[in-house]
Design a protein around this motif. Structure first.
Motif, short mmCIF file in Angstrom:
data_model
loop_
_atom_site.label_atom_id
_atom_site.label_comp_id
_atom_site.label_asym_id
_atom_site.label_seq_id
_atom_site.Cartn_x
_atom_site.Cartn_y
_atom_site.Cartn_z
N UNK A 1 42.76 46.16 37.23
CA UNK A 1 42.44 47.14 37.94
C UNK A 1 42.66 47.83 36.80
N UNK A 2 43.40 48.64 36.79
CA UNK A 2 43.38 49.62 35.21
C UNK A 2 43.05 49.48 34.39
N UNK A 3 43.22 48.04 33.35
CA UNK A 3 42.16 48.03 32.31
C UNK A 3 40.98 47.95 33.07
N UNK A 4 40.09 47.97 33.46
CA UNK A 4 38.59 48.49 34.39
C UNK A 4 38.49 49.46 34.51
N UNK A 5 39.70 50.78 35.27
CA UNK A 5 39.42 51.81 34.34
C UNK A 5 39.33 52.29 33.45
N UNK A 6 39.51 52.53 32.64
CA UNK A 6 40.12 51.99 31.14
C UNK A 6 38.75 51.87 30.60
N UNK A 7 37.91 50.55 30.21
CA UNK A 7 36.93 50.20 30.10
C UNK A 7 35.68 51.43 30.72
N UNK A 8 36.02 51.29 31.72
CA UNK A 8 34.99 51.89 32.36
C UNK A 8 34.76 53.96 32.04
N UNK A 9 36.13 54.04 31.44
CA UNK A 9 35.64 55.76 30.93
C UNK A 9 35.91 55.94 30.04
N UNK A 10 35.74 54.79 29.04
CA UNK A 10 35.12 54.24 27.52
C UNK A 10 33.22 54.01 27.87
N UNK A 11 33.03 53.85 29.36
CA UNK A 11 31.07 53.99 29.34
C UNK A 11 30.83 52.72 29.20
N UNK A 12 32.10 51.47 29.91
CA UNK A 12 31.50 50.52 29.57
C UNK A 12 31.14 50.25 31.20
N UNK A 13 30.13 49.79 31.47
CA UNK A 13 29.40 49.32 32.44
C UNK A 13 30.64 47.90 33.03
N UNK A 14 31.22 48.01 33.80
CA UNK A 14 31.95 46.21 34.36
C UNK A 14 31.34 45.72 35.76
N UNK A 15 30.98 44.39 35.58
CA UNK A 15 30.51 43.58 36.78
C UNK A 15 31.58 42.18 36.67
N UNK A 16 32.19 42.84 38.30
CA UNK A 16 33.34 41.24 38.15
C UNK A 16 32.42 40.06 39.95
N UNK A 17 33.12 39.24 39.48
CA UNK A 17 32.14 38.05 40.14
C UNK A 17 30.42 38.09 39.84
N UNK A 18 30.50 38.50 38.68
CA UNK A 18 29.51 38.63 38.28
C UNK A 18 28.87 37.25 37.50
N UNK A 19 28.06 36.52 38.02
CA UNK A 19 27.23 35.01 37.32
C UNK A 19 26.20 35.31 36.85
N UNK A 20 26.35 35.13 35.10
CA UNK A 20 25.14 34.99 34.98
C UNK A 20 24.39 33.80 34.60
N UNK A 21 23.04 33.48 35.09
CA UNK A 21 21.98 32.57 35.07
C UNK A 21 20.83 32.54 34.24
N UNK A 22 20.86 33.34 32.76
CA UNK A 22 19.85 32.92 32.62
C UNK A 22 19.64 34.11 30.85
N UNK A 23 19.11 33.52 30.17
CA UNK A 23 18.48 34.99 28.73
C UNK A 23 17.47 34.64 29.22
#
Length: 453
Positions: free
Chosen positions: A201-223
């Motif tokens: 969670x701390x790592x996620x907060x750092x990434x988000x503070x750098x402008x990265x939008x984070x989604x967990x429990x997020x399954x990608x189905x296709x391109x």
């Protein structure tokens, strides 16, 4: 083969960390005088680039380092770049290469590394040329890194699929380049193999503070590809699939994307060994002398499976290379049996990552909102306690720091540190030595700068 049992013609397939380290240690060990002919080492590297430190590819992508900065020290012996081994002739002890050349060996070492895992996604089809759709990138080699670097611009919409160590590094590097980054992680939290929930969670907060939008429990189905049907491939120009337009999630939501990075893990490269009839399970099976099922062939690094375990870490590759170098230069089998350093018994590996502070064109994060410094993190051993384990943790929300250790009985079995690594040296030594903790030392002292000692 020398009369005393030393290998004199050693061929190493693979020019990464494991292969280069082995060549260096073989040369260093050969400095000691030994009777008979000298050891000749030939290293076959598939990539055309000089051997490099793969761990630092994220820094190249971020624009902090040039490719030459992460080059490894030159490997001694004969180094052939851009040559791919295509077949092993075990009966004649020959390696046959794609350029038609044939290389004889007394001992052969497979340091073939690993390949990126390509997930089963709709739209992720390969062309006849073997490339990925334009805009879709893996992130494993220098060529991958350079292609991705050429494609990203400030404001580029990028989706990183996979929130492990590689995905986090790629997302951070792309943010450094000014891309609008979305990080999609199928698991419950980021870097779940190394971190616990709090650390993640701390790592996620750092990434988000750098402008990265984070989604967990997020399954990608296709391109989702455009309908052009013609376009440049990410790694091979020419006709092929349409260009990437979006990433589709399992719930049907689409993330607009101009490029996506596949950071879904790696798989040992075992095809050459399997075709040669060697024992292969998840990796190339080796014993404590890093021998395969053929006594004249060894395996080290990401491709090797030792005691039912794959490591995939640079630290393990280096330890295996060092042990094998001792074994190959020790001479007779009875000498090797007495030399414990020539036997590999496993690696207690520590994961460490530094995410440097933002710099450069990052319009997605106003300068006044950027974190003031880098984020350092380290993890080792078992970070999730079992029933009955003792856990000590300290959290400093103001500084964004977190420290945790797990103690089982009188042994330190794992730990996580983010933001403040002043204790990591003492903790790592205690864990690696696997010695009992002093009974009079309060567990809280493990998190002091000297590790409580």
């Amino acid at each position: 083969m020398a009369a005393d049992g030393r290998a004199t013609e050693i061929v190493v397939i693979g020019g990464g960390t494991a292969g280069v380290r082995l060549a260096q240690r073989l040369a260093a060990n050969a400095v000691e005088p030994a009777p008979g002919p000298a050891t000749a080492v030939t290293l076959l590297g598939e990539e055309p680039h000089a051997p490099y430190n793969r761990v630092l590819l994220g820094e190249v992508l971020a624009g902090r380092y040039g490719p030459d900065v992460i080059s490894l020290p030159p490997a001694p012996g004969t180094v052939r770049r851009g040559v791919r081994a295509v077949r092993i002739d075990r009966a004649q002890r020959l390696v046959r290469c794609d350029d038609g050349s044939v290389v004889p060996y007394g001992r052969l070492v497979l340091a073939t590394g690993s390949n990126p895992v390509l997930p089963a996604l709709r739209g992720l089809r390969r062309s006849e040329q073997g490339g990925l759709p334009a805009g879709v990138h893996s992130f494993r080699t220098m060529d991958d890194c350079l292609a991705l670097s050429a494609a990203v611009r400030p404001g580029t919409r990028a989706v990183v699929i996979g929130g492990g160590l590689l995905g986090v590094s790629a997302a951070r590097a792309l943010a450094e380049r000014g891309a609008q980054v979305v990080l999609a992680q199928q698991g419950e939290y980021l870097m779940e193999r190394q971190l616990d929930r709090t650390g993640s969670l701390l790592l996620r907060r750092h990434l988000e503070s750098w402008g990265v939008e984070v989604h967990t429990e997020c399954r990608v189905r296709g391109l989702v590809l455009d309908d052009a049907g013609e376009g440049d491939l990410a790694s091979d120009p020419g006709p092929g699939p349409g260009r990437l337009a979006a990433v589709e999630l399992a719930d049907g939501f689409r993330l607009d994307a101009e490029l996506t990075v596949l950071a879904c893990g790696v798989r040992p490269r075992t095809g050459l060994a399997r075709d040669a009839g060697l024992d292969v399970r998840r990796g190339i099976v080796v014993d404590d002398e890093l021998r395969t099922s053929d006594p004249y062939i060894h395996a080290i690094g990401d491709c090797a499976e030792h005691a039912d375990r794959l490591y995939g870490l640079a630290g393990a590759a280096i330890e295996q290379a060092d042990a094998l170098a001792r074994s190959l230069t020790a001479g007779r089998a009875e000498d090797r049996a007495e030399d414990r350093a020539a036997r590999y018994t496993g690696t207690r590996a520590l994961t460490r990552l530094t995410l440097a502070a933002l710099g450069g064109p990052t319009p997605q994060v106003p300068p006044t909102e950027r974190p003031s410094g880098p984020l350092d993190l380290a993890a080792f051993g078992e970070t999730t306690p079992l029933p009955g384990d003792d856990v000590v943790q300290l959290t400093d929300a103001t500084r964004g720091a977190y420290r945790k250790v797990v103690v089982r009985g009188d042994r330190l079995v794992g730990g996580v540190l983010l933001g403040d690594l002043t204790t990591i040296g003492a903790l790592a030594r205690t864990w690696e030595d696997d010695e009992p903790l002093p009974p009079t030392t309060p567990l809280l002292h493990l998190l002091t700068p000297d590790g409580g000692f």
